[in-house]
Design an enzyme around this catalytic site. Structure first.
Site, short mmCIF file in Angstrom:
data_model
loop_
_atom_site.label_atom_id
_atom_site.label_comp_id
_atom_site.label_asym_id
_atom_site.label_seq_id
_atom_site.Cartn_x
_atom_site.Cartn_y
_atom_site.Cartn_z
CE1 TYR A 1 30.33 33.46 -60.51
CE2 TYR A 1 28.15 33.39 -59.53
CZ TYR A 1 28.86 33.39 -60.80
OH TYR A 1 28.27 33.14 -61.81
CB SER B 1 25.95 35.64 -62.89
OG SER B 1 25.18 34.38 -62.03
#
Length: 330
Positions: free
Chosen positions: A193, A167
């Protein structure tokens, strides 16, 4: 200190772009006779990846924690097989891989697409922070457990590819090797994350180095900003801050800004898994169906941050991952 980045981490002019869909990315490519595994392949971009690969002729195995739900979603798709797997459970990962390897089928494509994002603090059975454990360690265990089948496909025409869905969130944080599990620093769901997504990219770098002589190449990618179940832990205020919804509350679609449909979001996964333009390449981070440039803050958020493409950091993460999981390549 960041090591020099591979000269291969440079756009190749694929002819595709941000608005390309998964079906367009695989158009004209014949995957008949090839087998793929897609984690997370029954929701979001994973489902679109499954659909595109199957429609191109591949047999696609979708491992799922919720098999009842997955069966309902995948009903009607040809050449799709459903299996049981919980990425957060080492025993479940080993059992799935053992069943697959015992089938004797070479594995041409492994798309590590499942993941979680910005969750409250939770830990796996070994005490590892949950996002790192699921997004990275689960896929590390799975890939290594499937290595025999990947190598078998690597000896065939076309070889094998392992695709890790990272990501742009990797730009939030690198790997804190001194406190991977937030035991001493305050837990921050976005830092956690970002760390897990950097791990996805570094895993591709290290795996490709080990696989290339066996015909197994590895890639990582940013799919785009897509509202799927991945965002289920975000508040309405957080989603609004991303400018992800229009005035009517519908997902905003603007591929030029990275805001994509699910079909567009799956395109880079499918491109990395199948494109002949990537023959001879590996260990690179991709976006918008092309190899991404190195991130430059002066030109926006596009590209891979150097800490996610660093050879030395990739090797350090590999060593740590072996220690944490107790698994290694044969």
């Amino acid at each position: 200190m960041i090591s020099p980045i591979s000269p291969d981490q440079t756009p190749i002019g694929s002819g595709f772009g941000p608005a390309t869909t998964a079906a367009e990315a695989v158009r004209g490519i014949d995957l008949r006779g090839r087998v793929a595994v897609v984690t997370g392949g029954y929701s979001g971009i994973g489902l679109e990846t499954t659909r595109a690969l199957a429609e191109a002729g591949a047999t696609v195995i979708v491992p799922a924690r919720d098999r009842i739900r997955a069966a309902a979603v995948l009903a009607g798709l040809d050449r799709v097989e459903l299996e049981a797997l919980d990425l957060a459970d080492a025993v479940s990962v080993a059992a799935f891989a053992r069943r697959f390897c015992q089938s004797g089928r070479p594995l041409s494509i492994l798309v590590n697409s499942a993941g979680i994002m910005a969750t409250p603090l939770h830990r796996d059975a070994d005490g590892r922070e949950g996002q790192f454990a699921t997004n990275h360690l689960g896929h590390f265990r799975l890939t290594l457990a499937l290595w025999r089948a990947l190598r078998a496909a690597g000896r065939e025409a076309g070889g094998a590819r392992v695709v890790s869905v990272s990501s742009r969130g990797h730009q939030i944080a690198g790997i804190d090797f001194d406190d991977l599990d937030f035991e001493r620093r305050p837990y921050d769901k976005w830092i956690a994350y970002g760390q897990s997504k950097t791990a996805n990219a570094l895993f591709a770098v290290a795996l490709d180095r080990r696989g290339r002589e066996h015909g197994v190449r590895a890639f990582s990618l940013h799919p785009g900003q897509i509202l799927t179940e991945l965002s289920r832990h975000l508040s309405a205020e957080e989603i609004a801050a991303f400018d992800a919804l229009d005035a009517e509350g519908r997902p905003r679609i603007d591929p030029s800004r990275g805001m994509k449909t699910v079909a567009q979001g799956a395109a880079t996964s499918v491109w990395c898994a199948t494109s002949p333009r990537l023959d001879g390449l590996g260990g690179v981070y991709c976006e918008d169906c092309d190899v991404a440039p190195v991130h430059d803050t002066a030109t926006g958020r596009r590209g891979v941050h150097p800490w996610a493409a660093d050879d030395a950091l990739a090797e350090r993460l590999w060593s740590v991952s072996e220690t944490l999981t107790g698994v290694s390549l044969p």
